[in-house]
Design a protein around this motif. Structure first.
Motif, PDB file in Angstrom:
ATOM      1  N   TYR A  45       0.845  -1.191   0.000  1.00  0.00           N
ATOM      2  CA  TYR A  45       0.000   0.000   0.000  1.00  0.00           C
ATOM      3  C   TYR A  45       0.879   1.239   0.000  1.00  0.00           C
ATOM      4  CZ  TYR A  45      -3.211   3.515   2.005  1.00  0.00           C
ATOM      5  OH  TYR A  45      -3.955   4.641   2.248  1.00  0.00           O
ATOM      6  N   GLN A  47       0.867   5.082   0.736  1.00  0.00           N
ATOM      7  CA  GLN A  47       0.045   6.085   1.416  1.00  0.00           C
ATOM      8  C   GLN A  47      -0.082   7.356   0.587  1.00  0.00           C
ATOM      9  OE1 GLN A  47       1.682   6.432   5.465  1.00  0.00           O
ATOM     10  NE2 GLN A  47      -0.431   6.199   6.100  1.00  0.00           N
ATOM     11  N   VAL A  57       0.459  -4.481   7.080  1.00  0.00           N
ATOM     12  CA  VAL A  57      -0.445  -3.332   7.174  1.00  0.00           C
ATOM     13  C   VAL A  57      -1.113  -3.060   5.820  1.00  0.00           C
ATOM     14  CG1 VAL A  57       1.440  -1.673   6.886  1.00  0.00           C
ATOM     15  CG2 VAL A  57      -0.658  -0.934   7.984  1.00  0.00           C
ATOM     16  N   SER A  58      -0.413  -3.365   4.734  1.00  0.00           N
ATOM     17  CA  SER A  58      -1.002  -3.223   3.398  1.00  0.00           C
ATOM     18  C   SER A  58      -2.184  -4.174   3.242  1.00  0.00           C
ATOM     19  CB  SER A  58       0.037  -3.524   2.313  1.00  0.00           C
ATOM     20  OG  SER A  58       1.102  -2.614   2.392  1.00  0.00           O
ATOM     21  N   GLN A  60      -4.056  -5.204   5.604  1.00  0.00           N
ATOM     22  CA  GLN A  60      -5.165  -4.654   6.408  1.00  0.00           C
ATOM     23  C   GLN A  60      -5.961  -3.615   5.617  1.00  0.00           C
ATOM     24  OE1 GLN A  60      -3.652  -3.030  10.113  1.00  0.00           O
ATOM     25  NE2 GLN A  60      -2.616  -4.967  10.610  1.00  0.00           N
ATOM     26  N   VAL A  61      -5.237  -2.760   4.890  1.00  0.00           N
ATOM     27  CA  VAL A  61      -5.910  -1.735   4.090  1.00  0.00           C
ATOM     28  C   VAL A  61      -6.746  -2.402   2.997  1.00  0.00           C
ATOM     29  CG1 VAL A  61      -5.575   0.250   2.542  1.00  0.00           C
ATOM     30  CG2 VAL A  61      -4.123  -0.021   4.556  1.00  0.00           C
ATOM     31  N   SER A  64      -9.855  -3.903   4.672  1.00  0.00           N
ATOM     32  CA  SER A  64     -10.833  -2.936   5.164  1.00  0.00           C
ATOM     33  C   SER A  64     -11.383  -2.054   4.047  1.00  0.00           C
ATOM     34  CB  SER A  64     -10.207  -2.042   6.234  1.00  0.00           C
ATOM     35  OG  SER A  64      -9.295  -1.143   5.642  1.00  0.00           O
ATOM     36  N   LYS A  66     -10.322   0.807   3.436  1.00  0.00           N
ATOM     37  CA  LYS A  66     -10.248   2.204   3.897  1.00  0.00           C
ATOM     38  C   LYS A  66      -8.795   2.674   3.891  1.00  0.00           C
ATOM     39  CE  LYS A  66     -14.614   2.704   5.572  1.00  0.00           C
ATOM     40  NZ  LYS A  66     -15.017   1.341   5.301  1.00  0.00           N
ATOM     41  N   LEU A  68      -5.426   4.347   5.056  1.00  0.00           N
ATOM     42  CA  LEU A  68      -4.854   4.499   6.391  1.00  0.00           C
ATOM     43  C   LEU A  68      -4.738   5.994   6.682  1.00  0.00           C
ATOM     44  CD1 LEU A  68      -3.976   2.005   7.993  1.00  0.00           C
ATOM     45  CD2 LEU A  68      -1.619   2.560   7.414  1.00  0.00           C
ATOM     46  N   ALA A  72      -1.266   7.683  10.848  1.00  0.00           N
ATOM     47  CA  ALA A  72      -0.803   6.315  11.061  1.00  0.00           C
ATOM     48  C   ALA A  72       0.441   6.005  10.234  1.00  0.00           C
ATOM     49  CB  ALA A  72      -1.912   5.330  10.716  1.00  0.00           C
ATOM     50  N   SER A  73       0.964   7.036   9.552  1.00  0.00           N
ATOM     51  CA  SER A  73       2.143   6.821   8.716  1.00  0.00           C
ATOM     52  C   SER A  73       3.274   6.254   9.556  1.00  0.00           C
ATOM     53  CB  SER A  73       2.586   8.144   8.100  1.00  0.00           C
ATOM     54  OG  SER A  73       3.756   7.959   7.351  1.00  0.00           O
TER      55      SER A  73
END
Ligand code: ADP
Ligand code: MG
Ligand code: MG
Length: 353
Positions: A45, A47, A57-58, A60-61, A64, A66, A68, A72-73
């Motif tokens: 992902y 940002q 974390v990618s 997770q995006v 979801s 949505k 980030l 949250a960076s």
């Protein structure tokens, strides 16, 4: 063993959210049916501030849907690198607009010497810059609207030059005309103008988005789109039509649900459809596109005239976007389309010499 696909999405662009939606649809297609045995997904992902985030974390995006929040960076996350980079067999940059569809990411991926889906540096850059695009189309003999190219400095730097530029536009194009930043998408920064004062305001506004501005003669026409798939011998899909009530196909009309209608196949004579398909392939080759592109047209029904509007080298790619829908109607279902695009990337890749 599985082909590891590095999915790049998000991006430093006004089309960040669209990219997340496109990436979700592509990720789903890569991890279902026969593709599941064939591909492993490595998501990265990017940002809104341009940082490339780690896989976990990618994912997770992606799950979801949505973006980030900027807060949250991960401050120590590197720009322009992914933890997955050394494991990726093929990149799939699902990025729309500046910094993703314009050749910049493509240059980076090329330097990494890893194959990637879609157009290379030249095709992406020519497909993004509406002035360069129109020059390539003209060279290929494609019919298009009359236009005038303007630079930001002609608008902002010299008060004596500006009125002359406006005079030239009025003399060559008249009203209504469309003022556009040359390197954008999703209708951002575009105005339809009907008078001198609107023209002046629109030029000033467009200059705040880009150094390069294009002004085009306005036409009253139906809007038809054609999807192209392939590399050196690309194929064209069925034709689709966009219709809406608003003055033109602006940002709100594009992204508010239920405001624009898609008709596939477009209700046009067969001869018009085949003419558009031929022009779409010509346009694809004219800018050196690869893999995929959506080519958009104006159809002036009264005269039967077809004018090319633009090519988009990374068109919207959600399940309800025009590009995959057109291929769906042309016999290529979504998962097969994504598979074909990855294979086209692998076929086109030239090993380092
Ligand atoms: P973008 O790359 O942002 O999609 P476009 O050049 O496709 O920009 O313009 C967006 C929309 O504006 C088109 O879909 C169409 O509705 C309208 N438009 C753009 N140029 C013209 C033109 N020359 N004549 C009539 N309508 C236009
Ligand atoms: Mg566009
Ligand atoms: Mg467009």
């Amino acid at each position: 063993s599985k082909v590891r696909v590095g999915l790049l999405f998000g991006g430093r662009s006004g089309e960040h959210e669209v990219s997340i939606n496109s990436a979700r649809a592509i990720a789903k297609a890569l991890s279902s049916g026969e593709n599941q045995q064939k591909y492993e997904l490595l998501p990265t992902y990017i940002q809104k501030d341009g940082r490339w985030l780690p896989q976990a974390v990618s994912q997770q995006v992606l799950d979801s849907g949505k973006p980030l929040p900027e807060s949250a960076s991960l401050a120590d996350a590197p720009y322009f690198a992914a933890d997955a980079a050394t494991q990726v067999d093929v990149w799939f940059p699902v990025l729309h607009g500046p910094n993703g569809e314009d050749g910049t990411i493509q240059g980076l991926l090329k330097l990494m010497q890893v194959p990637f889906v879609g157009s290379g540096v030249l095709g992406s850059a020519l497909g993004m810059d509406k002035i360069a695009m129109k020059m390539a189309f003209a060279q290929a003999g494609l019919p298009q609207v009359k236009y005038v190219a303007v630079t930001r400095s002609q608008i902002w730097s010299n008060p004596c030059v500006f009125p002359k530029v406006c005079d030239q536009i009025e003399a060559e194009l008249g009203y209504p005309c469309f003022v556009k930043p040359a390197n954008l998408g999703s209708s951002v920064g575009i105005s339809k103008v009907r008078s001198r004062s609107e023209l002046e305001t629109a030029l000033d506004n467009a200059a705040s988005y880009d150094r390069r501005i294009i002004v085009e003669a306005g036409v009253t026409a139906r809007e038809l789109e054609c999807a192209v798939l392939g590399n050196d011998e690309p194929k064209a899909s069925t034709i689709g039509e966009i219709s809406f009530q608003s003055d033109f196909y602006d940002y709100e009309t594009k992204y508010t649900e239920g405001v624009a209608d898609l008709a596939i196949p477009a209700p046009v004579p067969d001869a018009i459809a085949s003419q558009i398909q031929a022009c779409a392939i010509k346009a694809f080759l004219a800018v050196d596109a690869a893999g995929l592109a959506r080519v958009d047209f104006f159809y002036i029904e009264a005269t039967g005239e077809i004018l090319i509007n633009e090519i988009n080298t990374m068109p919207g790619f959600t399940a309800t976007s025009m590009y995959p829908m057109l291929w769906g109607h042309s016999g290529v279902p979504f998962p097969e389309l994504v598979d074909r695009l990855v294979q086209l990337a692998l076929e086109r890749h030239e090993p380092a010499r």
